[in-house]
Write a protein that holds these residues in place. Structure first.
Motif, mmCIF file in Angstrom:
data_model
loop_
_atom_site.group_PDB
_atom_site.id
_atom_site.type_symbol
_atom_site.label_atom_id
_atom_site.label_comp_id
_atom_site.label_asym_id
_atom_site.label_seq_id
_atom_site.Cartn_x
_atom_site.Cartn_y
_atom_site.Cartn_z
ATOM 1 N N THR A 50 13.906 -2.159 -19.076
ATOM 2 C CA THR A 50 15.294 -2.297 -19.515
ATOM 3 C C THR A 50 15.847 -3.572 -18.910
ATOM 4 O O THR A 50 15.713 -3.783 -17.707
ATOM 5 N N PRO A 51 16.424 -4.399 -19.733
ATOM 6 C CA PRO A 51 16.963 -5.639 -19.185
ATOM 7 C C PRO A 51 18.081 -5.365 -18.197
ATOM 8 O O PRO A 51 18.778 -4.363 -18.304
ATOM 9 N N GLY A 52 18.225 -6.272 -17.237
ATOM 10 C CA GLY A 52 19.322 -6.138 -16.290
ATOM 11 C C GLY A 52 20.649 -6.316 -16.997
ATOM 12 O O GLY A 52 20.776 -7.137 -17.886
ATOM 13 N N VAL A 53 21.612 -5.480 -16.613
ATOM 14 C CA VAL A 53 22.930 -5.560 -17.235
ATOM 15 C C VAL A 53 23.953 -5.899 -16.155
ATOM 16 O O VAL A 53 24.013 -5.242 -15.120
ATOM 17 N N ILE A 54 24.722 -6.944 -16.414
ATOM 18 C CA ILE A 54 25.832 -7.280 -15.521
ATOM 19 C C ILE A 54 27.084 -6.651 -16.113
ATOM 20 O O ILE A 54 27.454 -6.956 -17.242
ATOM 21 N N ASP A 55 27.679 -5.774 -15.332
ATOM 22 C CA ASP A 55 28.867 -5.064 -15.834
ATOM 23 C C ASP A 55 30.127 -5.773 -15.335
ATOM 24 O O ASP A 55 30.403 -5.769 -14.138
ATOM 25 N N ILE A 56 30.868 -6.383 -16.244
ATOM 26 C CA ILE A 56 32.085 -7.095 -15.825
ATOM 27 C C ILE A 56 33.348 -6.357 -16.259
ATOM 28 O O ILE A 56 34.439 -6.917 -16.206
ATOM 29 N N ARG A 57 33.216 -5.129 -16.753
ATOM 30 C CA ARG A 57 34.420 -4.387 -17.116
ATOM 31 C C ARG A 57 35.345 -4.255 -15.895
ATOM 32 O O ARG A 57 34.837 -4.144 -14.770
ATOM 33 N N PRO A 58 36.635 -4.261 -16.006
ATOM 34 C CA PRO A 58 37.407 -4.217 -17.248
ATOM 35 C C PRO A 58 37.695 -5.599 -17.855
ATOM 36 O O PRO A 58 38.607 -5.729 -18.669
ATOM 37 N N LEU A 59 36.920 -6.590 -17.448
ATOM 38 C CA LEU A 59 37.138 -7.891 -18.081
ATOM 39 C C LEU A 59 36.764 -7.818 -19.562
ATOM 40 O O LEU A 59 35.930 -6.999 -19.959
ATOM 41 N N ALA A 60 37.397 -8.670 -20.344
ATOM 42 C CA ALA A 60 37.112 -8.730 -21.776
ATOM 43 C C ALA A 60 36.523 -10.085 -22.128
ATOM 44 O O ALA A 60 36.955 -11.117 -21.595
ATOM 45 N N LEU A 61 35.527 -10.067 -22.993
ATOM 46 C CA LEU A 61 34.953 -11.314 -23.520
ATOM 47 C C LEU A 61 35.608 -11.634 -24.855
ATOM 48 O O LEU A 61 35.733 -10.765 -25.726
ATOM 49 N N LEU A 62 36.007 -12.878 -24.988
ATOM 50 C CA LEU A 62 36.629 -13.393 -26.218
ATOM 51 C C LEU A 62 35.901 -14.674 -26.594
ATOM 52 O O LEU A 62 35.295 -15.319 -25.725
ATOM 53 N N PRO A 63 36.009 -15.116 -27.841
ATOM 54 C CA PRO A 63 35.441 -16.435 -28.150
ATOM 55 C C PRO A 63 36.207 -17.518 -27.400
ATOM 56 O O PRO A 63 37.402 -17.369 -27.141
ATOM 57 N N GLY A 64 35.525 -18.600 -27.042
ATOM 58 C CA GLY A 64 36.201 -19.730 -26.426
ATOM 59 C C GLY A 64 37.248 -20.294 -27.373
ATOM 60 O O GLY A 64 37.093 -20.235 -28.597
ATOM 61 N N LEU A 65 38.315 -20.833 -26.809
ATOM 62 C CA LEU A 65 39.426 -21.327 -27.633
ATOM 63 C C LEU A 65 39.207 -22.791 -28.025
ATOM 64 O O LEU A 65 38.537 -23.542 -27.308
ATOM 65 N N ILE A 66 39.772 -23.142 -29.158
ATOM 66 C CA ILE A 66 39.553 -24.467 -29.748
ATOM 67 C C ILE A 66 40.881 -25.193 -29.877
ATOM 68 O O ILE A 66 41.755 -24.769 -30.634
ATOM 69 N N ASP A 67 41.024 -26.274 -29.135
ATOM 70 C CA ASP A 67 42.241 -27.082 -29.154
ATOM 71 C C ASP A 67 41.998 -28.274 -30.076
ATOM 72 O O ASP A 67 41.218 -29.172 -29.757
ATOM 73 N N LEU A 68 42.680 -28.267 -31.220
ATOM 74 C CA LEU A 68 42.416 -29.297 -32.241
ATOM 75 C C LEU A 68 43.162 -30.600 -31.984
ATOM 76 O O LEU A 68 42.997 -31.555 -32.757
ATOM 77 N N HIS A 69 43.982 -30.649 -30.930
ATOM 78 C CA HIS A 69 44.765 -31.874 -30.762
ATOM 79 C C HIS A 69 45.350 -31.989 -29.359
ATOM 80 O O HIS A 69 46.226 -31.207 -28.984
ATOM 81 N N ALA A 70 44.877 -32.966 -28.596
ATOM 82 C CA ALA A 70 45.447 -33.244 -27.263
ATOM 83 C C ALA A 70 45.173 -34.705 -26.925
ATOM 84 O O ALA A 70 44.276 -35.331 -27.499
ATOM 85 N N HIS A 71 45.976 -35.228 -25.989
ATOM 86 C CA HIS A 71 45.846 -36.645 -25.590
ATOM 87 C C HIS A 71 45.455 -36.692 -24.113
ATOM 88 O O HIS A 71 46.307 -36.457 -23.243
#
Ligand code: GUN
Ligand code: ZN
Length: 463
Positions: A50-71
């Motif tokens: 069985t592969p090792g499992v890292i349990d990070i709950r209660p953290l949530a995984l989300l897709p990385g955010l995309i900033d379409l415009h910054a200077h």
């Protein structure tokens, strides 16, 4: 394998919420599995390894955010100049800063900026640099080392400029230096780094520069980015400078600048004709609501644009926007949209349905990826995609103990409306952990594995 709550928009629409999920990432940084933990565990029962499992709950995984415009060069002046409108603010707070943004300035600022972005959940950013090529080289080098996904370009100006190039040489210098940068960096690291030809806006560019830079973008497959219809005084200046154009969109249309690889920031004050033309050409809009509020530029009618089929993602527009956080941008967008729904009597679409927290998350992730044409690779947590993602700690957004939010809409709503500066605990691009400037270790009482999850290593051990 990582066990976590998982919240993600989906490429084909809608969203997926796994209150107790697992995600597997292969050694190449690609997601191989996203599923419910109980189902995954039942399927494994009886197997030898069985592969090792890292349990990070209660953290949530989300897709990385995309900033379409910054200077990038403007970051040191973020939050300064409140009360000024665009053109005065550029003269007072921006051009002096960009004029001095040389190689050394970029070499010291870019790594810090990328760390700051990662600490706020941004894994892809589309940047304007200043008008010095060496500063762009340093910026790309910093992104190459840091791991963030970057689209960037050297800002081009040949009508007015803070560079001292003689007027008769400006066009050639702007195009030549930009083409060299594109040649060096576009497509670097398997497409993680890309180039965007970056004429600042119609006010500071001649028709020749707009046309020739758009032709270069088409020829190289790079992006083309500029500002569009942000501020009333800017609109008046553009009408004066381009008397033959029908409207602002037509200025860029006549230059051959519209299309799916073109990113227009702001696009607030558009006529129905302009909206139709942008939609027909699949031109991308970077919606920058926090900047639009900070500079008093106006309120972009997002619902009407989306109903018209416009391609829209989100941008921080730092330093027009005071913060790099896309959660903050979502909040500004939500308040702007909410206000338009009750104040725009004549506009049925603007009075349409509310935009939910999960919709805002989608705008900041999968829609941004679609806008860049990279939604086959990133923007959501789905098998086959590259593991660009973030871990957030919803506990930090709870107003009082016992008031936790367990549904996806509410959990994401808290991230947007009750953000905490440390709520993004980790960010990855292609499964590689991004440095976020907070390497001093977990604070008291925090599980180390929750603060410092690694992904590729965990997946690799599963063989
Ligand atoms: N229009 C032209 N340049 C700029 C800039 O640097 N920031 C913003 N917000 N708008 C612009
Ligand atoms: Zn901008």
């Amino acid at each position: 394998m990582v066990r976590a709550r998982i919240v993600t928009p989906l490429g084909e629409g809608g969203a997926r919420f796994l209150p107790d999920g697992v995600i597997a990432v292969d050694a190449g940084g690609r997601i191989t599995e996203v599923t419910d933990y109980g189902a995954w565990e039942a399927a494994r029962r009886g197997r030898d390894s069985t592969p090792g499992v890292i349990d990070i709950r209660p953290l949530a995984l989300l897709p990385g955010l995309i900033d379409l415009h910054a200077h990038l060069p403007q970051l040191p002046n973020a939050g300064l100049g409140a009360g000024l409108h665009l053109l005065g603010w550029l003269e007072r707070y921006i051009y002096p800063l960009e004029r001095t943004f040389d190689r050394e300035a970029a070499a010291s600022l870019a790594p810090l900026a990328f760390e700051r972005m990662a600490s706020l959940g941004t894994t892809t950013v589309v940047l304007y640099g200043a008008a010095w090529s060496s500063s762009l080289d340093e910026t790309f080098r910093a992104a190459e080392a840091h791991g963030i996904r970057l689209v960037a370009g050297r800002v081009m100006m040949d009508r007015t400029s803070y560079r001292d190039t003689p007027p008769d040489q400006r066009l050639g210098v702007e195009l030549g230096e930009s083409a060299e940068l594109c040649e060096r960096w576009h497509g670097h690291d398997d497409g993680r780094l890309s180039y965007a030809f970056t004429p600042r806006f119609a006010v500071s560019c001649t028709p020749d520069l707009l046309r020739e830079s758009a032709a270069l973008a088409r020829a190289t497959g790079a992006y083309w980015q500029t500002h569009l219809s942000e501020d009333r005084d800017e609109l008046a200046a553009v009408a004066r400078l381009f008397p033959h154009a029908r409207d602002y969109v037509d200025v860029y249309d006549l230059a051959g600048g519209l299309g799916p690889r073109s990113i227009m920031a702001h696009a607030i004050h558009l006529s129905a004709r302009e909206v139709r033309r942008l939609a027909d050409t699949r031109t991308v809009i970077a919606h920058c609501p926090e900047s639009n509020l900070f500079l008093g530029s106006g309120a972009m009618p997002l619902a009407r644009y989306r109903a018209s089929g416009l391609v829209v993602g989100l941008g921080s527009d730092v330093a027009g926007g005071p913060t790099l956080s896309l959660f903050s941008v979502m909040r500004a967008g939500a308040y702007t949209h909410g206000l338009l729904r009750v104040t725009t009597d004549t506009d049925a679409a603007a009075r349409s349905a509310p935009i939910s927290p999960l919709d805002w998350l989608a705008l900041g992730s999968i829609e941004g990826a679609r806008a860049l044409g990279i939604d086959g690779q990133v923007g959501s947590l789905e098998p086959g995609k590259e593991a660009d993602m973030i871990a957030v700690d919803p506990r930090l957004t709870v107003p009082v103990p016992g008031a936790e939010a367990d549904e996806a809409e509410e959990l994401v709503g808290r991230l947007i409306f009750r953000p905490h500066p440390d709520m993004v605990r980790a960010a990855w691009v292609r499964g590689r952990r991004l440095e976020d400037g907070r390497r001093q270790g977990p604070s008291a009482g925090e599980r180390p594995e929750a603060a410092r999850p690694t992904l590729v290593g965990a997946a690799a051990s599963h063989g």
